[in-house]
Write a protein that holds these residues in place. Structure first.
Motif, PDB file in Angstrom:
ATOM      1  N   GLU A  15       0.860  -1.182   0.000  1.00  0.00           N
ATOM      2  CA  GLU A  15       0.000   0.000   0.000  1.00  0.00           C
ATOM      3  C   GLU A  15       0.896   1.232   0.000  1.00  0.00           C
ATOM      4  N   LYS A  16       0.446   2.250  -0.704  1.00  0.00           N
ATOM      5  CA  LYS A  16       1.280   3.458  -0.784  1.00  0.00           C
ATOM      6  C   LYS A  16       0.401   4.683  -0.968  1.00  0.00           C
ATOM      7  N   ASP A  17       0.783   5.768  -0.263  1.00  0.00           N
ATOM      8  CA  ASP A  17       0.110   7.048  -0.443  1.00  0.00           C
ATOM      9  C   ASP A  17       0.865   7.855  -1.490  1.00  0.00           C
ATOM     10  N   VAL A  18       0.151   8.268  -2.504  1.00  0.00           N
ATOM     11  CA  VAL A  18       0.729   9.062  -3.586  1.00  0.00           C
ATOM     12  C   VAL A  18       0.284  10.514  -3.413  1.00  0.00           C
ATOM     13  N   GLU A  19       1.236  11.411  -3.272  1.00  0.00           N
ATOM     14  CA  GLU A  19       0.938  12.838  -3.077  1.00  0.00           C
ATOM     15  C   GLU A  19       1.090  13.568  -4.415  1.00  0.00           C
ATOM     16  N   VAL A  20       0.029  14.245  -4.832  1.00  0.00           N
ATOM     17  CA  VAL A  20       0.063  14.955  -6.113  1.00  0.00           C
ATOM     18  C   VAL A  20      -0.612  16.320  -5.967  1.00  0.00           C
ATOM     19  N   THR A  21      -0.425  17.151  -6.973  1.00  0.00           N
ATOM     20  CA  THR A  21      -1.141  18.420  -7.078  1.00  0.00           C
ATOM     21  C   THR A  21      -1.836  18.460  -8.430  1.00  0.00           C
ATOM     22  N   PHE A  22      -3.133  18.711  -8.420  1.00  0.00           N
ATOM     23  CA  PHE A  22      -3.881  18.751  -9.670  1.00  0.00           C
ATOM     24  C   PHE A  22      -3.426  19.942 -10.525  1.00  0.00           C
ATOM     25  N   PRO A  23      -3.409  19.780 -11.851  1.00  0.00           N
ATOM     26  CA  PRO A  23      -3.027  20.896 -12.733  1.00  0.00           C
ATOM     27  C   PRO A  23      -3.973  22.085 -12.560  1.00  0.00           C
ATOM     28  N   GLU A  24      -3.464  23.287 -12.841  1.00  0.00           N
ATOM     29  CA  GLU A  24      -4.264  24.501 -12.713  1.00  0.00           C
ATOM     30  C   GLU A  24      -5.466  24.493 -13.654  1.00  0.00           C
ATOM     31  N   ASN A  25      -5.327  23.810 -14.795  1.00  0.00           N
ATOM     32  CA  ASN A  25      -6.415  23.779 -15.779  1.00  0.00           C
ATOM     33  C   ASN A  25      -7.242  22.504 -15.679  1.00  0.00           C
ATOM     34  N   TYR A  26      -7.228  21.849 -14.535  1.00  0.00           N
ATOM     35  CA  TYR A  26      -7.979  20.594 -14.375  1.00  0.00           C
ATOM     36  C   TYR A  26      -9.459  20.857 -14.564  1.00  0.00           C
ATOM     37  N   GLN A  27     -10.160  19.880 -15.181  1.00  0.00           N
ATOM     38  CA  GLN A  27     -11.553  20.087 -15.572  1.00  0.00           C
ATOM     39  C   GLN A  27     -12.485  20.296 -14.384  1.00  0.00           C
ATOM     40  N   ALA A  28     -12.195  19.693 -13.243  1.00  0.00           N
ATOM     41  CA  ALA A  28     -13.014  19.916 -12.044  1.00  0.00           C
ATOM     42  C   ALA A  28     -12.472  21.134 -11.309  1.00  0.00           C
ATOM     43  N   ALA A  29     -13.207  22.232 -11.371  1.00  0.00           N
ATOM     44  CA  ALA A  29     -12.707  23.513 -10.852  1.00  0.00           C
ATOM     45  C   ALA A  29     -12.342  23.427  -9.371  1.00  0.00           C
ATOM     46  N   GLU A  30     -13.096  22.619  -8.584  1.00  0.00           N
ATOM     47  CA  GLU A  30     -12.835  22.556  -7.143  1.00  0.00           C
ATOM     48  C   GLU A  30     -11.528  21.838  -6.815  1.00  0.00           C
ATOM     49  N   LEU A  31     -10.962  21.122  -7.811  1.00  0.00           N
ATOM     50  CA  LEU A  31      -9.695  20.410  -7.594  1.00  0.00           C
ATOM     51  C   LEU A  31      -8.515  21.084  -8.292  1.00  0.00           C
TER      52      LEU A  31
END
Length: 329
Positions: free
Chosen positions: A212-228
């Protein structure tokens, strides 16, 4: 009908059409009949009122305006044809004058703009040379092997590598709360495919079955879901399997599976790939050359685009976008 055309500023002009004689009488008659069919008068059935009484109920201006609308399309069509006018928007109509004998209609038109060319000869623009390398051909051949490859489960202690496939469950959370669309079960993910958000796949390189592993990411600024969009998130991943790609041997039997006419050997396929890639690169080089040339010519040209053309293009783009959205649900 007779007409005159006067071009004015910003690609607009006035088309003046004089309608008289039989055409104007016919238009008045149609307008009168239309009014008669929609008029109610005590003592008469609808549509049976005498013309003289109908005219008493209508002002002359109202009748002439109705007749002008009746004949407008024909007048516009005749004028456009006579003066070779190229419209870019629907004209507006004004009745300059009208009486029993004639009507003078004025159409305000927006037309294709005139272009004043600047320097367009001797431009320092050349078409790029086209070359198909052995590497280009081998990459296409590799795609054939990929198409017929098998995924083979690695031993439990073997770590995942770039190009491997990991079968995972994952749950995405933001500030500790799971978000919609951020979870999946038994998802086959090829590491390095770029199918997940940047940084996700690389962090799974080295995992093994059962981990099991936790993956830490940041959503792109232009991601389709505005809240993310632009937000950090954590994906808790459980690895069920790690698989590697077992490529088939490149031989004539593999090439025959492609069922390409007159291509049954590896050498024949490579020759076809080289021919196809050369033609493709030639088209791209020609297109790039043309676009660069036209871009330079446009930079040197002087043209004022009328607002109506811009509005029409925006409307067309919007309708195309709306259509794509409807098709995709």
């Amino acid at each position: 009908m007779t007409s005159t055309w006067t071009l004015k500023e910003n690609s607009t002009g006035e088309l003046e059409v004089t309608v008289e004689g039989e055409a104007w009488k016919k238009a008045q008659k149609k307008a009168l009949n239309y009014a008669k069919s929609h008029m109610s008068l005590k003592g008469f059935r609808q549509g049976q009122i005498p013309d003289a009484l109908v005219k008493k109920q209508l002002s002359s201006k109202a009748l002439y305006d109705m007749a002008s609308e009746e004949v407008a399309n024909e007048a516009l069509s005749e004028g456009i044809k006579e003066h070779n006018i190229e419209l870019v928007a629907r004209p507006t109509l004004d009745v300059k004058e009208a009486d029993d004998e004639k009507a003078v209609l004025v159409f305000t038109c927006t037309v294709l703009p005139e272009v004043t060319l600047g320097e367009y000869k001797g431009l320092d623009i050349k078409k790029a040379d086209v070359e198909v390398t052995e590497e280009d051909v081998e990459n296409e051949v590799k795609r054939v092997q990929d198409r017929y490859a098998d995924w083979v489960v690695r031993e439990d202690d073997d770590a995942a590598q770039l190009g491997d496939q990991v079968v995972i469950d994952f749950v995405g959370t933001k500030d500790g709360v799971a978000f919609e669309g951020g979870s999946g079960e038994n998802y086959p993910l090829e590491l390095g495919s770029g199918s997940f958000i940047p940084g996700f796949e690389e962090q799974l390189v080295g995992v093994k079955k059962g981990e099991e592993k936790d993956v830490e990411v940041t959503f792109p600024e232009n991601y389709q879901a505005a809240e993310l969009a632009g937000q950090p998130a954590t994906f808790h991943c459980t690895v069920h399997e790690v698989k590697y790609k077992d490529l088939p041997e490149l031989n004539d039997e593999l090439i025959k599976k492609l069922k390409i006419e007159n291509v049954e050997t590896v050498d024949a396929y490579k020759e076809k790939v080289k021919t196809d890639l050369t033609a493709q690169k030639e088209r791209e080089a020609e297109e790039n050359f043309t676009n660069e040339l036209l871009g330079k010519v446009c930079d040197n040209a002087n043209v004022e685009i009328p607002a109506a053309m811009i509005d029409a293009e925006v409307d067309r783009m919007y309708r195309e976008f709306e259509g794509r959205m409807q098709q995709s649900g």
